[in-house]
Structure formats: C-alpha cells, structure tokens
Design a protein around this motif. Structure first.
Motif, PDB file in Angstrom:
ATOM      1  N   LEU A  45       0.808  -1.212   0.000  1.00 26.49           N
ATOM      2  CA  LEU A  45       0.000   0.000   0.000  1.00 26.49           C
ATOM      3  C   LEU A  45       0.845   1.266   0.000  1.00 26.49           C
ATOM      4  CD1 LEU A  45      -2.787  -1.086   2.530  1.00 26.49           C
ATOM      5  CD2 LEU A  45      -2.911  -1.064   0.028  1.00 26.49           C
ATOM      6  N   ARG A  46       1.986   1.239   0.663  1.00 24.67           N
ATOM      7  CA  ARG A  46       2.804   2.460   0.746  1.00 24.67           C
ATOM      8  C   ARG A  46       3.348   2.875  -0.625  1.00 24.67           C
ATOM      9  NH1 ARG A  46       5.438  -1.384   3.682  1.00 24.67           N
ATOM     10  NH2 ARG A  46       7.380  -2.273   2.889  1.00 24.67           N
ATOM     11  N   ASP A  47       3.303   1.968  -1.607  1.00 28.57           N
ATOM     12  CA  ASP A  47       3.772   2.303  -2.953  1.00 28.57           C
ATOM     13  C   ASP A  47       2.639   2.714  -3.888  1.00 28.57           C
ATOM     14  OD1 ASP A  47       6.333   1.614  -2.146  1.00 28.57           O
ATOM     15  OD2 ASP A  47       6.136  -0.471  -2.811  1.00 28.57           O
ATOM     16  N   GLN A  48       1.402   2.704  -3.380  1.00 27.55           N
ATOM     17  CA  GLN A  48       0.249   2.962  -4.240  1.00 27.55           C
ATOM     18  C   GLN A  48      -0.224   4.411  -4.112  1.00 27.55           C
ATOM     19  OE1 GLN A  48      -0.325   0.380  -6.235  1.00 27.55           O
ATOM     20  NE2 GLN A  48       1.285  -0.614  -4.996  1.00 27.55           N
ATOM     21  N   ALA A  49      -0.857   4.874  -5.158  1.00 27.33           N
ATOM     22  CA  ALA A  49      -1.403   6.233  -5.165  1.00 27.33           C
ATOM     23  C   ALA A  49      -2.680   6.300  -4.328  1.00 27.33           C
ATOM     24  CB  ALA A  49      -1.698   6.660  -6.602  1.00 27.33           C
ATOM     25  N   GLY A  50      -3.016   7.503  -3.908  1.00 29.13           N
ATOM     26  CA  GLY A  50      -4.253   7.697  -3.173  1.00 29.13           C
ATOM     27  C   GLY A  50      -5.460   7.541  -4.081  1.00 29.13           C
ATOM     28  N   HIS A  51      -6.647   7.376  -3.470  1.00 28.75           N
ATOM     29  CA  HIS A  51      -7.899   7.185  -4.190  1.00 28.75           C
ATOM     30  C   HIS A  51      -7.835   5.959  -5.111  1.00 28.75           C
ATOM     31  CE1 HIS A  51      -8.476  11.276  -2.739  1.00 28.75           C
ATOM     32  NE2 HIS A  51      -9.771  11.120  -2.956  1.00 28.75           N
ATOM     33  N   THR A  52      -7.290   4.861  -4.557  1.00 27.48           N
ATOM     34  CA  THR A  52      -7.226   3.610  -5.311  1.00 27.48           C
ATOM     35  C   THR A  52      -7.774   2.476  -4.451  1.00 27.48           C
ATOM     36  OG1 THR A  52      -4.920   3.288  -4.550  1.00 27.48           O
ATOM     37  CG2 THR A  52      -5.254   4.290  -6.726  1.00 27.48           C
ATOM     38  N   LEU A  53      -8.232   1.398  -5.129  1.00 30.09           N
ATOM     39  CA  LEU A  53      -8.783   0.230  -4.457  1.00 30.09           C
ATOM     40  C   LEU A  53      -7.868  -0.964  -4.691  1.00 30.09           C
ATOM     41  CD1 LEU A  53     -12.554   0.533  -5.530  1.00 30.09           C
ATOM     42  CD2 LEU A  53     -11.501   1.352  -3.417  1.00 30.09           C
ATOM     43  N   HIS A  54      -7.742  -1.829  -3.682  1.00 30.18           N
ATOM     44  CA  HIS A  54      -6.823  -2.963  -3.783  1.00 30.18           C
ATOM     45  C   HIS A  54      -7.440  -4.200  -3.132  1.00 30.18           C
ATOM     46  CE1 HIS A  54      -3.860   0.007  -4.997  1.00 30.18           C
ATOM     47  NE2 HIS A  54      -4.269   0.726  -3.977  1.00 30.18           N
ATOM     48  N   TYR A  55      -7.443  -5.289  -3.892  1.00 31.85           N
ATOM     49  CA  TYR A  55      -7.990  -6.547  -3.396  1.00 31.85           C
ATOM     50  C   TYR A  55      -6.880  -7.378  -2.768  1.00 31.85           C
ATOM     51  CZ  TYR A  55      -9.549 -11.386  -3.430  1.00 31.85           C
ATOM     52  OH  TYR A  55      -9.827 -12.671  -3.072  1.00 31.85           O
ATOM     53  N   GLY A  56      -7.213  -8.060  -1.668  1.00 33.71           N
ATOM     54  CA  GLY A  56      -6.230  -8.938  -1.043  1.00 33.71           C
ATOM     55  C   GLY A  56      -6.828  -9.606   0.175  1.00 33.71           C
ATOM     56  N   THR A  57      -5.977 -10.085   1.052  1.00 35.99           N
ATOM     57  CA  THR A  57      -6.438 -10.725   2.285  1.00 35.99           C
ATOM     58  C   THR A  57      -5.787 -10.060   3.488  1.00 35.99           C
ATOM     59  OG1 THR A  57      -4.671 -12.382   2.174  1.00 35.99           O
ATOM     60  CG2 THR A  57      -6.791 -12.963   1.178  1.00 35.99           C
ATOM     61  N   ILE A  58      -6.502 -10.096   4.595  1.00 35.12           N
ATOM     62  CA  ILE A  58      -5.943  -9.662   5.876  1.00 35.12           C
ATOM     63  C   ILE A  58      -5.555 -10.919   6.633  1.00 35.12           C
ATOM     64  CG2 ILE A  58      -6.397  -8.494   8.062  1.00 35.12           C
ATOM     65  CD1 ILE A  58      -6.299  -6.516   5.861  1.00 35.12           C
ATOM     66  N   ARG A  59      -4.288 -10.969   7.037  1.00 33.68           N
ATOM     67  CA  ARG A  59      -3.786 -12.155   7.724  1.00 33.68           C
ATOM     68  C   ARG A  59      -3.071 -11.778   9.014  1.00 33.68           C
ATOM     69  NH1 ARG A  59      -1.679 -16.563   3.325  1.00 33.68           N
ATOM     70  NH2 ARG A  59      -3.033 -15.960   1.598  1.00 33.68           N
ATOM     71  N   GLU A  60      -3.116 -12.694   9.958  1.00 40.43           N
ATOM     72  CA  GLU A  60      -2.264 -12.603  11.145  1.00 40.43           C
ATOM     73  C   GLU A  60      -1.423 -13.860  11.157  1.00 40.43           C
ATOM     74  OE1 GLU A  60      -2.538 -11.251  15.769  1.00 40.43           O
ATOM     75  OE2 GLU A  60      -4.171 -12.465  14.984  1.00 40.43           O
ATOM     76  N   GLY A  61      -0.164 -13.691  10.796  1.00 38.72           N
ATOM     77  CA  GLY A  61       0.687 -14.849  10.584  1.00 38.72           C
ATOM     78  C   GLY A  61       0.203 -15.615   9.365  1.00 38.72           C
ATOM     79  N   GLU A  62      -0.075 -16.898   9.524  1.00 40.42           N
ATOM     80  CA  GLU A  62      -0.576 -17.710   8.421  1.00 40.42           C
ATOM     81  C   GLU A  62      -2.097 -17.768   8.388  1.00 40.42           C
ATOM     82  OE1 GLU A  62       1.302 -19.034   6.021  1.00 40.42           O
ATOM     83  OE2 GLU A  62       2.931 -17.923   7.003  1.00 40.42           O
ATOM     84  N   ARG A  63      -2.724 -17.192   9.409  1.00 38.34           N
ATOM     85  CA  ARG A  63      -4.185 -17.276   9.514  1.00 38.34           C
ATOM     86  C   ARG A  63      -4.847 -16.180   8.686  1.00 38.34           C
ATOM     87  NH1 ARG A  63      -8.472 -15.508  13.308  1.00 38.34           N
ATOM     88  NH2 ARG A  63      -6.948 -14.082  14.241  1.00 38.34           N
ATOM     89  N   ILE A  64      -5.700 -16.568   7.749  1.00 35.41           N
ATOM     90  CA  ILE A  64      -6.450 -15.592   6.948  1.00 35.41           C
ATOM     91  C   ILE A  64      -7.711 -15.197   7.714  1.00 35.41           C
ATOM     92  CG2 ILE A  64      -7.716 -15.198   4.809  1.00 35.41           C
ATOM     93  CD1 ILE A  64      -5.889 -17.178   3.429  1.00 35.41           C
ATOM     94  N   ILE A  65      -7.836 -13.908   7.977  1.00 43.11           N
ATOM     95  CA  ILE A  65      -9.031 -13.414   8.676  1.00 43.11           C
ATOM     96  C   ILE A  65     -10.164 -13.151   7.691  1.00 43.11           C
ATOM     97  CG2 ILE A  65      -9.961 -11.523  10.074  1.00 43.11           C
ATOM     98  CD1 ILE A  65      -7.235 -11.278  11.382  1.00 43.11           C
ATOM     99  N   ASP A  66      -9.829 -12.549   6.519  1.00 45.31           N
ATOM    100  CA  ASP A  66     -10.881 -12.289   5.540  1.00 45.31           C
ATOM    101  C   ASP A  66     -10.276 -11.832   4.220  1.00 45.31           C
ATOM    102  OD1 ASP A  66     -13.443 -12.138   4.567  1.00 45.31           O
ATOM    103  OD2 ASP A  66     -13.889 -10.170   5.430  1.00 45.31           O
ATOM    104  N   GLU A  67     -11.040 -12.028   3.158  1.00 42.11           N
ATOM    105  CA  GLU A  67     -10.715 -11.407   1.874  1.00 42.11           C
ATOM    106  C   GLU A  67     -11.370 -10.038   1.852  1.00 42.11           C
ATOM    107  OE1 GLU A  67     -12.102 -14.005  -1.161  1.00 42.11           O
ATOM    108  OE2 GLU A  67     -10.424 -15.390  -0.966  1.00 42.11           O
ATOM    109  N   VAL A  68     -10.612  -9.030   1.462  1.00 36.35           N
ATOM    110  CA  VAL A  68     -11.090  -7.655   1.602  1.00 36.35           C
ATOM    111  C   VAL A  68     -10.753  -6.813   0.373  1.00 36.35           C
ATOM    112  CG1 VAL A  68     -10.804  -7.751   4.115  1.00 36.35           C
ATOM    113  CG2 VAL A  68      -8.960  -6.847   2.688  1.00 36.35           C
ATOM    114  N   VAL A  69     -11.378  -5.638   0.304  1.00 40.54           N
ATOM    115  CA  VAL A  69     -10.988  -4.592  -0.635  1.00 40.54           C
ATOM    116  C   VAL A  69     -10.568  -3.385   0.200  1.00 40.54           C
ATOM    117  CG1 VAL A  69     -11.739  -2.991  -2.425  1.00 40.54           C
ATOM    118  CG2 VAL A  69     -12.494  -5.375  -2.487  1.00 40.54           C
ATOM    119  N   VAL A  70      -9.369  -2.903  -0.039  1.00 41.42           N
ATOM    120  CA  VAL A  70      -8.824  -1.773   0.716  1.00 41.42           C
ATOM    121  C   VAL A  70      -8.907  -0.506  -0.134  1.00 41.42           C
ATOM    122  CG1 VAL A  70      -6.739  -0.773   1.730  1.00 41.42           C
ATOM    123  CG2 VAL A  70      -7.274  -3.189   2.107  1.00 41.42           C
ATOM    124  N   SER A  71      -9.506   0.538   0.442  1.00 37.66           N
ATOM    125  CA  SER A  71      -9.550   1.862  -0.193  1.00 37.66           C
ATOM    126  C   SER A  71      -8.478   2.732   0.457  1.00 37.66           C
ATOM    127  CB  SER A  71     -10.924   2.511  -0.002  1.00 37.66           C
ATOM    128  OG  SER A  71     -11.954   1.661  -0.448  1.00 37.66           O
TER     129      SER A  71
END
Length: 460
Positions: A45-71
């Motif tokens: 995210l730190r390399d991305q421009a503002g006002h953009t959307l990004h698909y991915g997963t939120i994880r803690e270690g190897e555990r996937i908490i959810d698939e998300v879209v980050v604005s």
C-alpha cells in the motif's frame, strides 16, 4: 508538533454493527497505511497512489481473517485530511472484532465517538457548523431535512455568518484603535455608519433566529394532536392523512380509548399525527382515562387539529369546545369541520368564513389537499423556499449563540444612542463577535468540542 490525540492512529467500524453483506473498518492517522500494510497480503500500500482500491487478504501470521478490498486515501485528500485506509470486509461480527483487535495490537487505538469528523474539523476541512451538519445529514429522515443539512454541510450557513463577522470585525478594529489613542480623544469609527451596519446585522440575526422555529420542526417533526368530540371522525381523518387503516373506525361513540400515533411526510415536513379519545363527560372509567390523556397530549402538542361535526355543532359551541382544550400559548389550533358532504348550505355557511377553519369530508377525502396546505402554512410561518436554498437554523446551540450575539448588538446600538464610551462599546462588540464565532468554531474550547462530537456515532 501534533497534539497527542492527533498523533495517534485511530480505528473504528464505520458501518452499523450487526451481520450484513459488508462491514467497513476505517483507520485514520500517521500510521494508517503502515499498520494496514503489515497485515494486508496484496499490493504494497505504501507504494500505491491515493484514491485507489486494492484486493487482497488480511492475515495474522498464516491465519487468513478475511478477503477484503482496501480503499487508500492519502493526506490531505481524505475526509480527515490524514492518511486514511478503509477496509471493506464481510459483514460478520466475528470478522469485525478480529480486525479491530488486530489493528489495535498493531498500534492503532479505538476511535472515540465522532473522532473522525473532529479530526476533519481540527485539520480545517470544514468549520464547526458544517461538522454538526454532518450529524444532521446522517439523521435526516425527510427530503427537507436532507436539503437543509446538505446546504449547511456545504457551507451556506457558515458563509452567511462569515460575512456578518467580517463586517463587524472592521468596525471593532477601529474601536480598538480608538482605545489605543484614548488620551487624544479621536474617533476612527464613523458612528453613523456603525449604527446603520449594526441595524442591518441585527435584522439578519433576527431572521436567522426566526428560522429556528421552522428549523426545529424540520429536524424533529410536528406533533399534531387530533382532538374533538366522540364520532366527529378523528380516526377517519387519521386514516385519510396516513392513507392506511391505522385506527379503528366505528359509529359507536367512544371507540378510541387510547392514543394512536403515526407519522407522514407532507411536502418534506414530517408530521406526527395523534388520534385521541373523544372529549366528553363520561362515567366509563377507561374512557375517562382516555379523555385525561387527550388533554395532557394537547399540552405537549406543536399543533392541534380540533375536529368537529358540521351537522351538529354551532359556531358558539365550537368556540366553547376549543376553549376547554387549554392549548398552550403560541400553539396553533386549527378547527377542522367534518362531514362537508352531508351538511346543509346553512350549516356550511356558519363556518365558511371563520378564520383558521378548514371544511372536509374525511370519509371521501374532500378538502384534504386544502387541509395539508393549511398545515404547511401554519408550520412554515413566514415562508420557506421549498428548494432548501434559504438559510434555516436547526441547531439549539446555534440559536443560543445567535441570541447572545443579538443581545450584545442591541447593547452596542443603545450605547451609541446614549453616547456610551468607546471601551464599553468595544467590549459588547467583542462579545457579539465571540458569540458568532462559537457557531463556526472560530472561537471554541475543548469542552464544547467534546460535547458536540460525542453525539456522533463512533465510526464517523
């Protein structure tokens, strides 16, 4: 250096709690992007421009908490004028709590009520009146309340106040200059011009104060009690106004024993109509309780519709019955004559020219359009631009500040007429400016801000 509260990164759920399709978790502050980057598997995210959307997963270690879209929103181009990350996740209470706990462990703290909007205010995104309009916009439940809140949020009210203050500040500065040269007995401020300006400003402030009565109605609605004798047709009228069978209609007198209430929007203004027990002397214990409740509800009403049967009521009886209501001073009482369709010409002529009277046939809907127009005219008072372009005061705090400003402006005018010294004039003018400044937050304190923003929801 930022105050401690602004140097924190805050996090909160910004959608209503409970299960749903989507839950939006919002972070704002200096570390919003880096904290999210530490748990987001997708693009960095730190390399991305503002006002953009990004698909991915939120994880803690190897555990996937959810698939998300980050604005991603970068400072200063965000709601709070800080770096903001909004995570659209699946609307599970469990997922939301896991995300919030994860971000807190990573260095964010849970946001306080209204803290996102408070930060926007502190960073100069908008003034205090506009910030309060955000809460009004969220709470708006009619077209008109939405229009008024939207106009205030976009700065209409603030701009009018800014113009008032700027004109007063010019003269206040000249008065202060006179104080600096007090020993030389000079006048920099044209007294005649100051009186003319103050009278103009007084007129504008009074107009804004008069609009508060209407603004309060727009924001909270109009409690309208339908009162009258048994079998006058109160329940029929309620059903006709609501366009549904809300109350039981019967030829048997005394059918309505308790209060029946419901709301309807008329041309953008919300009316809460209350059907009541018929007013008469009765030995029935239950019915008498209903009559007592009717009279008590009249005392709490903003508007009273006194319904009478044209076919068995004389003008003298009508006046006597309305007198029994003891409606509070200032509360409009509209006499509504029912059974227009079966009344004789002589019976109709008795009431056709009576002020504050509308004749209807509730069972057929005759005269209801005129009744609605009359209700709107009573509520609007001096009138309202239906486009919502007129400035209308809806906030109690704003009204109190305007009252304080007007009080000090009146003192300045009286002082000028009496030849009061410059020092006292300047003091009253400063107080007037301070009262106006409190509305927009140009003059504020921590207690005031806390009182205002704690009324917001957590995620806003």
């Amino acid at each position: 250096m930022l105050p401690p509260s602004l140097s924190d990164t805050i996090v909160a759920l910004s959608t209503p709690p409970g299960a749903g399709a989507i839950a939006l978790v919002r972070l704002s502050g200096p570390q919003a992007i880096s904290i999210t980057d530490g748990v987001f598997i997708g693009k960095r995210l730190r390399d991305q421009a503002g006002h953009t959307l990004h698909y991915g997963t939120i994880r803690e270690g190897e555990r996937i908490i959810d698939e998300v879209v980050v604005s991603l929103y970068r400072s200063p181009h965000s709601y709070t004028r800080e770096d903001v990350v909004e995570i659209s996740a699946h609307g599970s209470d469990y997922i939301v709590q896991e995300l919030l706990s994860l971000f807190v462990r990573r260095g964010a703290r849970l946001a306080e009520a209204g803290e996102f909007t408070k930060r926007a205010f502190l960073h100069g995104a908008f003034d205090l009146a506009q910030a309060e309009a955000v809460a009004d916009l969220i709470a708006s439940d009619s077209q008109l309340s939405h229009q008024v809140a939207m106009r205030q949020m976009r700065g209409g009210f603030s701009q009018e106040l800014k113009e008032l203050r700027s004109r007063l500040i010019h003269f206040a500065a000249l008065l202060e200059l006179e104080l600096d040269f007090g020993e030389e007995d000079v006048e920099f401020a044209d007294r005649t011009g100051l009186v003319a300006l103050l009278q103009e400003v007084q007129g504008l402030v009074r107009r804004l104060l008069r609009s508060f009565a209407l603004g309060n109605v727009i924001k909270h609605g109009v409690t309208s009690v339908i009162a009258g004798r048994p079998n006058a047709g109160k329940s029929t009228l309620l059903n006709a106004l609501l366009n549904e069978e809300r109350a039981i209609v019967s030829d048997i007198a005394g059918t309505t024993r308790d209060l029946i209430e419901d709301e309807v929007s008329i041309d953008g203004i919300r009316f809460r109509f209350v059907d009541t027990a018929g007013l008469r002397d009765t030995t029935d214990v239950v019915e008498s309780i209903g009559v007592e409740r009717t009279l008590k509800r009249v005392q709490q009403a903003a508007l009273v519709l006194y319904l009478f049967d044209i076919t068995n009521t004389t003008p003298q009886q009508l006046e006597a019955e309305i007198e029994v209501l003891h409606a509070p001073a200032g509360v409009p009482v509209l006499a509504v004559g029912n059974k227009l369709d079966v009344a004789s010409d002589a019976e109709l002529s008795s009431f056709q020219h009576r002020p504050s009277t509308v004749l209807i046939a509730a069972s057929r809907g005759d005269g209801l359009d005129e009744l609605r127009e009359t209700l709107l005219a009573l509520v609007r008072g001096e009138g309202l631009d239906r486009t919502g372009s007129s400035t209308i005061v809806t906030n109690v705090r704003h009204a109190r500040s305007l009252e304080q400003a007007l009080q000090h402006l009146d003192a300045v005018v009286l002082g000028l007429e009496a030849g009061t010294g410059t020092e006292l004039l300047a003091a009253d003018l400063r107080h007037a400016l301070a009262a106006l400044g409190q509305i927009t937050g140009e003059i504020s304190n921590d207690d005031l801000l806390t009182s205002i923003f704690t009324q917001f929801c957590i995620g806003k």
